[in-house]
Design a protein around this motif. Structure first.
Motif, short mmCIF file in Angstrom:
data_model
loop_
_atom_site.label_atom_id
_atom_site.label_comp_id
_atom_site.label_asym_id
_atom_site.label_seq_id
_atom_site.Cartn_x
_atom_site.Cartn_y
_atom_site.Cartn_z
N PHE A 76 63.46 30.27 47.10
CA PHE A 76 63.94 30.68 48.42
C PHE A 76 65.38 31.18 48.39
O PHE A 76 65.73 32.12 49.11
N VAL A 77 66.22 30.59 47.56
CA VAL A 77 67.60 31.08 47.45
C VAL A 77 67.61 32.46 46.80
O VAL A 77 68.37 33.34 47.23
N ASN A 78 66.77 32.68 45.79
CA ASN A 78 66.67 34.01 45.18
C ASN A 78 66.24 35.05 46.21
O ASN A 78 66.80 36.15 46.27
N GLU A 79 65.25 34.69 47.03
CA GLU A 79 64.79 35.62 48.07
C GLU A 79 65.88 35.89 49.10
O GLU A 79 66.08 37.03 49.51
N PHE A 80 66.59 34.85 49.52
CA PHE A 80 67.66 35.01 50.50
C PHE A 80 68.78 35.89 49.94
O PHE A 80 69.28 36.77 50.64
N LEU A 81 69.18 35.63 48.71
CA LEU A 81 70.25 36.43 48.11
C LEU A 81 69.83 37.89 47.92
O LEU A 81 70.64 38.80 48.12
N ALA A 82 68.58 38.12 47.54
CA ALA A 82 68.09 39.49 47.41
C ALA A 82 68.07 40.19 48.77
O ALA A 82 68.41 41.37 48.87
N TYR A 83 67.71 39.46 49.82
CA TYR A 83 67.70 40.03 51.17
C TYR A 83 69.11 40.40 51.62
O TYR A 83 69.31 41.39 52.31
N GLN A 84 70.09 39.61 51.21
CA GLN A 84 71.49 39.87 51.56
C GLN A 84 72.12 40.94 50.66
O GLN A 84 73.24 41.35 50.91
N ILE A 102 72.80 40.55 47.41
CA ILE A 102 73.62 39.91 46.38
C ILE A 102 72.77 39.82 45.11
O ILE A 102 71.68 39.26 45.12
N ASN A 103 73.30 40.35 44.03
CA ASN A 103 72.54 40.46 42.80
C ASN A 103 72.78 39.26 41.89
O ASN A 103 73.27 39.40 40.77
N VAL A 104 72.46 38.06 42.37
CA VAL A 104 72.53 36.84 41.58
C VAL A 104 71.17 36.17 41.69
O VAL A 104 70.71 35.88 42.79
N ALA A 105 70.53 35.97 40.56
CA ALA A 105 69.21 35.35 40.59
C ALA A 105 69.09 34.38 39.42
O ALA A 105 69.60 34.64 38.33
N VAL A 106 68.43 33.27 39.66
CA VAL A 106 68.14 32.30 38.62
C VAL A 106 66.65 32.41 38.32
O VAL A 106 65.82 32.43 39.23
#
Length: 69
Positions: free
Chosen positions: A25-33, A35-39
């Motif tokens: 969910f954090v990856n999805e939220f960051l991608a929606y915003q 922000i190119n940070v993914a684990v």
């Protein structure tokens, strides 16, 4: 001693499952915003979140941000 082992194993898998869900969910939220940070969701992140819990997930994101810098 053997009575605590099943509780530890269940606790580990619950923390790992919650951690992997948080990563998703954090990856999805960051991608929606934008922000190119993914684990990545792999064995390492599963073991880290299962062992350390939510602070372990935060540690994985901290390492990812540090890698970008």
């Amino acid at each position: 001693m053997s009575e605590k082992r099943p509780g530890f194993i269940v606790n580990f898998f619950v923390r790992a499952f919650v951690g992997v869900c948080m990563i998703f969910f954090v990856n999805e939220f960051l991608a929606y915003q934008g922000i190119n940070v993914a684990v990545g969701m792999n064995l390492f992140s599963f073991l880290t979140s299962g062992t350390l819990g939510i602070p372990g997930v935060a540690l994985l994101y901290g390492i990812s941000v540090y890698h970008i810098l």
